[in-house]
Design a protein around this motif. Structure first.
Motif, PDB file in Angstrom:
ATOM      1  N   ALA A  54       0.945  -1.289   0.197  1.00 47.82           N
ATOM      2  CA  ALA A  54      -0.061  -0.056  -0.038  1.00 47.82           C
ATOM      3  C   ALA A  54       1.086   1.377   0.030  1.00 47.82           C
ATOM      4  O   ALA A  54       0.411   2.200   0.393  1.00 47.82           O
ATOM      5  CB  ALA A  54      -0.992   0.020   1.277  1.00 47.82           C
ATOM      6  N   ALA A  55       2.020   1.102  -0.607  1.00 48.36           N
ATOM      7  CA  ALA A  55       2.847   2.440  -0.641  1.00 48.36           C
ATOM      8  C   ALA A  55       3.055   3.155   0.739  1.00 48.36           C
ATOM      9  O   ALA A  55       3.059   4.295   0.735  1.00 48.36           O
ATOM     10  CB  ALA A  55       2.553   3.178  -1.767  1.00 48.36           C
ATOM     11  N   ILE A  56       3.276   2.424   1.850  1.00 49.12           N
ATOM     12  CA  ILE A  56       3.448   3.027   3.064  1.00 49.12           C
ATOM     13  C   ILE A  56       4.779   3.598   3.253  1.00 49.12           C
ATOM     14  O   ILE A  56       5.140   4.522   4.135  1.00 49.12           O
ATOM     15  CB  ILE A  56       3.009   2.124   4.137  1.00 49.12           C
ATOM     16  CG1 ILE A  56       1.635   1.878   4.066  1.00 49.12           C
ATOM     17  CG2 ILE A  56       3.248   2.849   5.667  1.00 49.12           C
ATOM     18  CD1 ILE A  56       1.027   0.949   5.175  1.00 49.12           C
ATOM     19  N   ARG A  62       1.932   6.603   5.440  1.00 50.09           N
ATOM     20  CA  ARG A  62       0.512   6.687   5.250  1.00 50.09           C
ATOM     21  C   ARG A  62       0.233   5.896   3.993  1.00 50.09           C
ATOM     22  O   ARG A  62       0.863   6.171   3.062  1.00 50.09           O
ATOM     23  CB  ARG A  62       0.177   8.273   5.018  1.00 50.09           C
ATOM     24  CG  ARG A  62      -1.355   8.482   4.476  1.00 50.09           C
ATOM     25  CD  ARG A  62      -1.446   9.832   4.441  1.00 50.09           C
ATOM     26  NE  ARG A  62      -2.280   9.978   3.518  1.00 50.09           N
ATOM     27  CZ  ARG A  62      -3.363  11.030   3.698  1.00 50.09           C
ATOM     28  NH1 ARG A  62      -3.460  11.657   4.688  1.00 50.09           N
ATOM     29  NH2 ARG A  62      -4.206  11.309   3.037  1.00 50.09           N
ATOM     30  N   PRO A  63      -0.643   4.902   3.938  1.00 49.37           N
ATOM     31  CA  PRO A  63      -0.887   4.046   2.899  1.00 49.37           C
ATOM     32  C   PRO A  63      -1.348   5.331   1.593  1.00 49.37           C
ATOM     33  O   PRO A  63      -2.114   6.330   1.724  1.00 49.37           O
ATOM     34  CB  PRO A  63      -2.242   3.280   3.129  1.00 49.37           C
ATOM     35  CG  PRO A  63      -2.032   3.298   4.614  1.00 49.37           C
ATOM     36  CD  PRO A  63      -1.605   4.588   4.945  1.00 49.37           C
ATOM     37  N   GLY A  64      -1.163   4.754   0.455  1.00 47.50           N
ATOM     38  CA  GLY A  64      -1.331   5.579  -0.867  1.00 47.50           C
ATOM     39  C   GLY A  64      -1.501   4.580  -2.071  1.00 47.50           C
ATOM     40  O   GLY A  64      -1.762   3.363  -1.923  1.00 47.50           O
ATOM     41  N   ASP A  65      -1.801   5.282  -3.398  1.00 51.15           N
ATOM     42  CA  ASP A  65      -1.751   4.620  -4.569  1.00 51.15           C
ATOM     43  C   ASP A  65      -0.304   3.794  -4.725  1.00 51.15           C
ATOM     44  O   ASP A  65       0.762   4.702  -4.895  1.00 51.15           O
ATOM     45  CB  ASP A  65      -2.006   5.562  -5.659  1.00 51.15           C
ATOM     46  CG  ASP A  65      -1.936   5.216  -7.119  1.00 51.15           C
ATOM     47  OD1 ASP A  65      -1.637   3.819  -7.091  1.00 51.15           O
ATOM     48  OD2 ASP A  65      -2.274   5.886  -7.950  1.00 51.15           O
ATOM     49  N   ARG A  66      -0.066   2.422  -4.745  1.00 52.27           N
ATOM     50  CA  ARG A  66       1.105   2.085  -4.882  1.00 52.27           C
ATOM     51  C   ARG A  66       1.883   2.173  -6.357  1.00 52.27           C
ATOM     52  O   ARG A  66       2.850   1.868  -6.449  1.00 52.27           O
ATOM     53  CB  ARG A  66       1.022   0.412  -4.607  1.00 52.27           C
ATOM     54  CG  ARG A  66       0.398  -0.288  -5.486  1.00 52.27           C
ATOM     55  CD  ARG A  66       0.361  -1.825  -5.136  1.00 52.27           C
ATOM     56  NE  ARG A  66      -0.395  -2.937  -6.007  1.00 52.27           N
ATOM     57  CZ  ARG A  66      -1.615  -2.897  -5.625  1.00 52.27           C
ATOM     58  NH1 ARG A  66      -1.985  -2.385  -4.636  1.00 52.27           N
ATOM     59  NH2 ARG A  66      -2.407  -3.710  -6.300  1.00 52.27           N
ATOM     60  N   ALA A  83       1.685   5.312  -7.903  1.00 49.01           N
ATOM     61  CA  ALA A  83       1.804   6.742  -7.943  1.00 49.01           C
ATOM     62  C   ALA A  83       3.368   7.123  -8.277  1.00 49.01           C
ATOM     63  O   ALA A  83       3.703   8.181  -8.802  1.00 49.01           O
ATOM     64  CB  ALA A  83       1.360   7.333  -6.625  1.00 49.01           C
TER      65      ALA A  83
END
Lengths: 515, 205
Positions: A203-205, B189-193, B195
């Motif tokens: 989740a790109a943390i 913080r989780p986000g668009d993987r 991006a």
């Protein structure tokens, strides 16, 4: 309290090596005991730990702390700094996979035969071909996202997950490579690009070494499942202290003590030490087992980092993920390899201009941030450390642990070959940074540790040259085995985790055939 | 005829004197180190509690952090930083004490210069006051030593050595600098993987 007085297999250590041995054995009906000296950490606490670290600067995770097991380090004269050992060996269920970057590679074919190919290092008693199908199994167990890259050894099975594409701005490195006549590949990851192994997709943390959601593999997932399925009995906070052998080299029992001070005599048909490189050697030395050739503890190896980078005019946007996506194997073998070790390159970006130093604050700091953020890139080199008998683990004569047992003394020693490897790597990375258009190119440092401990119980067909045989059995015993990177005769320049897992699966299969 | 040379021997008295001097030197060094590191030049950790810090104190510390980092804080930025400072103060009463002292000190500077509290002055004035707070004791060794001798001076030095770096650490790890860089997610913080494969198009710098 242990459930029985006799097991088929006792595995000491619950990291990836122990987990993979247990996983392969689990289907055979073997009664398996796994001992773990550390704790079982609660994964659900990770986000709170992350918040506490971000605000109060508490350790990113509780197990990443120097305030733990005693040791003595004598490496500073060689590598230029004190080696902080506890930062790079995690004592908990899951072992050091609880804190790692998630880049994963097979060793190359030449890593298994560097002596016969280049005249330096040592040949393994097994070849890449012997290990290939176990590599495939390990990739399936761990969950690897990626593809076959230039310079990768041949594979018989595709990787189980789609690759991670390059970062924005990294096309510049491909242009440099094309112009200079070498190839760049996409790194493979033990990091889910899709949901896999009952773990979610990334989740790109961007705090990868301690992935709070488990998208990056850690061995505690395997151990938890084996325990939940009643295939393994796990005893945490129980420290293996002595192996007791008879005069025929048969290990009759393991003496262990839990943190409450209760002693155990553990009997098993076979024992596997999978306690990471330092503690594996220490247990053998404490037990005075397997050291007839004086090889136990010797040839301690690491992967050392160096590299170079500088400022660029174009802009990249760093830290949107926490890992590198490109790698290059062009200098892994190649020219002058007879006098230097392997070099693997990765491509890095970002320096945080907001570090509080130099008294820069207010609008001056904001201007610096705008000027510099996203304008720094570089090349990092992971270099091979040659086996060296003076690079070793011994026992302290003056310091003991809470049980009164001597703590380990570590000393990483470098050879001329290692220094040449480092210098070549620095030269190559500086050249590439300049070719990328970097200004003010500077070194990112020398002999940074990668936290990859290897050697100390190396594998050799000749009992005079090694501690374990090609099946990872300690030469002078008939039922004692070693799993993990401590059996590696050489360490190559690629991440060791997949080779640890593949070797452990192979050992598990060997033990299964003995039943 | 020459006078016989008499070698100077190590008498018991010399040993005792050297020993006493050595002990005194070690004792001074340890005290000095302790003085510098615990509670004097560095924040002294306190206890965890549930008491929320004073609203005005949190507002002042948040605004001061904005001045330290040189950015104009949005309402979202203020809310996030305030939440983080509140967390720090609740988890560690040592930080609550530091925040209270800093807030009162900044208000006293603002009162002296502009006749109002720190949060009420303009951005430009906040930066001026921030620089004034930061520069205390910085100019020379003699001034630093002089500051050391006064309780208020020691507190100011501790602000510079410990509290200001802490505020910047909290700022750097928050979403604030990342939002100003145009990021929609940031470390932690989780986000668009995916991006990361695209440029950021709304960066303010």
């Amino acid at each position: 309290m242990l459930s029985t007085s006799k097991y088929d297999v006792c595995i000491i250590g619950s990291g990836v090596a122990g987990a993979m041995v247990a996983k392969r054995l689990a289907g055979t009906g073997a009664k398996i005991l796994m001992l773990e000296a550390g704790k079982q950490f609660d994964r659900s606490a990770r986000f709170e730990q992350l918040r506490s670290h971000e605000i109060l600067r508490t350790p990113l995770w509780p197990w990443v702390s120097e305030d733990r097991d005693g040791y003595v380090d004598l490496s500073a004269p060689e590598i230029g700094y004190t080696y902080t050992l506890n930062e790079s060996r995690i004592k908990a269920v899951g072992g050091s996979t609880l804190f790692w970057g998630g880049l994963i590679n097979r060793f190359r074919e030449t890593d298994f035969c560097s002596a016969s190919t280049y005249g330096i290092g040592l040949d393994w008693p097994i070849s890449y071909a012997d290990l290939e199908r176990y590599y495939c199994d390990a990739e399936a167990e761990v969950g690897v996202a990626g593809k076959q890259n230039p310079g990768d050894p041949p594979r018989s099975r595709e990787l189980p997950m789609p690759l991670w594409p390059p970062k924005y701005g990294e096309d510049a490195w491909f242009r440099v490579a094309e112009k200079m006549g070498f190839e760049i590949g996409l790194a493979n990851h033990a990091r889910n690009s899709t949901p896999y192994g009952n773990r979610p997709a990334c989740a790109a943390i961007s705090v990868c070494p301690v992935c709070p959601i488990g998208a990056r593999y850690s061995a505690d997932y395997h151990v938890d499942q084996l325990v939940a399925d009643n295939l393994v009995e796990l005893a945490v906070e129980t420290v293996a202290r002595r192996l007791i052998t008879n005069d025929r080299g048969h290990v009759e029992m393991l003496l262990a003590t839990d943190l409450d001070g209760t002693d155990y005599e553990i009997r098993a048909d076979n024992y596997v030490i999978a306690a990471q490189t330092i503690e594996t050697a220490r247990l053998l030395l404490l037990s005075e087992v397997g050291n007839e050739s004086d090889q136990v503890g010797r040839n301690l190896m690491e992967h050392w980092y160096t590299g170079a980078g500088g400022f660029i005019d174009d802009k990249v946007f760093p830290r949107r993920i926490g890992f590198e996506t490109l790698e290059c194997n062009h200098w892994y073998d190649g020219p002058d390899r007879e006098v230097r070790g392997a070099i693997k390159l990765s491509f890095i970006e970002g320096r945080d201009p907001l570090m509080y130093r130099d008294g820069l604050v207010g609008t001056d700091l904001a201007e610096k941030n705008c000027r510099e953020f996203g304008h720094w890139v570089g090349v990092a080199a992971e270099i091979e450390h040659q086996p060296n008998p003076e690079s070793r683990v011994t026992l302290s004569e003056s310091q003991t642990d809470q049980f009164g047992d001597p703590v380990p003394v570590i000393k990483f020693a470098l050879s001329d070959v290692d220094r040449r490897t480092h210098d070549t790597a620095l030269e190559v990375t500086s050249m590439l940074a300049e070719a990328r258009g970097c200004r003010d190119v500077t070194s990112i440092g020398s002999y940074h540790r990668a936290h990859h401990h290897m050697g100390t119980c190396r594998m050799s067909s000749d009992p005079a040259l090694g501690v374990v045989d090609a099946n990872c059995k300690v030469h002078s015993t008939d039922n004692l085995y070693v799993a993990g990177a401590s059996v590696f005769p050489t360490g190559g320049g690629r991440q060791p985790m997949l080779t640890i897992a593949a070797m452990a699966l192979r050992l598990g299969e060997h033990l299964a055939t003995r039943r | 005829m020459t006078t016989p040379h008499r070698e100077r021997g190590w008498t018991r008295r010399t040993f005792l004197l050297l020993g006493a001097a050595g002990m005194a030197a070690i004792s001074t060094a340890v005290s000095w180190h302790r003085w510098r590191t615990i509670g004097v030049l560095h924040h002294e950790p306190g206890t965890t509690g549930t008491v929320d810090p004073d609203d005005h104190v949190l507002r002042t510390v948040t605004e001061f952090t904005g001045a330290l980092s040189g950015v104009s804080l949005s309402d979202d930025d203020r809310k996030e930083l305030r939440g983080r400072f509140s967390y720090a103060a609740r988890k560690d009463s040592g930080w609550r004490n530091e925040y209270q002292w800093l807030s009162a000190y900044l208000d006293s500077l603002a009162e002296e210069a502009k006749g109002t509290s720190f949060v009420e002055v303009s951005s430009q004035q906040k930066e001026q006051i921030m620089r004034l707070a930061l520069a205390i004791g910085e100019s020379s060794r003699a001034q630093r030593f002089h500051a050391f001798l006064r309780a208020d001076g020691r507190k100011l030095l501790r602000m510079r050595k410990s509290t200001f770096p802490h505020l910047m650490y909290v700022y750097r790890n928050s979403g604030v600098p990342w939002r100003h860089r145009g990021y929609r997610s940031w470390p932690g913080r989780p986000g668009d993987r995916l991006a990361y494969t695209r440029p950021v198009d709304s960066a303010t710098c």
